[in-house]
Design a protein around this motif. Structure first.
Motif, short mmCIF file in Angstrom:
data_model
loop_
_atom_site.label_atom_id
_atom_site.label_comp_id
_atom_site.label_asym_id
_atom_site.label_seq_id
_atom_site.Cartn_x
_atom_site.Cartn_y
_atom_site.Cartn_z
N PHE A 13 -5.08 0.58 -2.73
CA PHE A 13 -4.23 -0.23 -1.87
C PHE A 13 -3.07 0.60 -1.34
N ASP A 14 -2.87 0.49 -0.02
CA ASP A 14 -1.76 1.18 0.64
C ASP A 14 -0.62 0.17 0.79
N GLU A 16 1.81 0.03 2.56
CA GLU A 16 2.26 -0.18 3.94
C GLU A 16 1.36 -1.15 4.71
N THR A 17 0.25 -1.56 4.11
CA THR A 17 -0.63 -2.52 4.76
C THR A 17 -0.33 -3.92 4.24
N HIS A 18 -0.93 -4.91 4.88
CA HIS A 18 -0.74 -6.30 4.46
C HIS A 18 -1.71 -6.63 3.33
N ARG A 21 -4.51 -9.20 4.26
CA ARG A 21 -5.60 -8.64 5.07
C ARG A 21 -6.53 -7.79 4.21
N TRP A 22 -5.96 -7.03 3.29
CA TRP A 22 -6.75 -6.18 2.40
C TRP A 22 -7.66 -7.06 1.53
N ARG A 25 -10.47 -8.78 3.69
CA ARG A 25 -11.55 -7.85 4.00
C ARG A 25 -12.45 -7.64 2.79
#
Length: 132
Positions: A13-14, A16-18, A21-22, A25
């Motif tokens: 998991f990054d 900086e991403t939501h 959404r992760w 997906r």
């Protein structure tokens, strides 16, 4: 199931991403995997053409000969076109369903089918020329 997968893949998991959404997906991919597995368990999965035993539903053998000839033409297509043709024309998937299974845009499905039809027409013409 998604929660377990998220915990297993937490190191990927990054921040900086939501997160939503992760996770969505991930849930979507798990759902697609389940659909594919169900089709295989129910006999709707893709199998090699050599393993297909075409039932004799008519009194003439011409139908089986033609079907085997068509499958031999399909085998000569590039893999991307072959898989798309089998999903849409053999398995009966709609274009949108095939696009979802292959994880490609619907326009790519239509493009692959158009290219496959053109190639199959060429192959059939070459076969006809050999026969005459």
């Amino acid at each position: 199931m998604t929660s377990i997968r998220a915990l297993e893949k937490a190191h990927l998991f990054d921040p900086e991403t939501h997160l939503d959404r992760w996770l969505f997906r991930m849930a979507h991919n798990l759902w697609l995997n389940e659909l594919r597995a169900r089709r295989v368990r129910q006999g709707g999965g893709l199998v090699p053409v050599e393993d297909v035993d075409l039932p004799d539903t008519s009194s003439s053998t011409e139908v089986n000969i033609l079907a085997r000839e068509v499958f031999s033409f399909i085998e000569q297509l590039p893999e991307a076109q072959r898989v798309t043709v089998l999903l849409v024309y053999v398995e009966g998937f709609r274009y949108a369903e095939a696009a979802e299974v292959l994880e490609i845009p619907i326009g790519t499905v239509m493009s692959r089918l158009a290219a496959a039809r053109k190639r199959l027409t060429t192959l059939a013409g070459e076969q006809k020329e050999k026969g005459t």
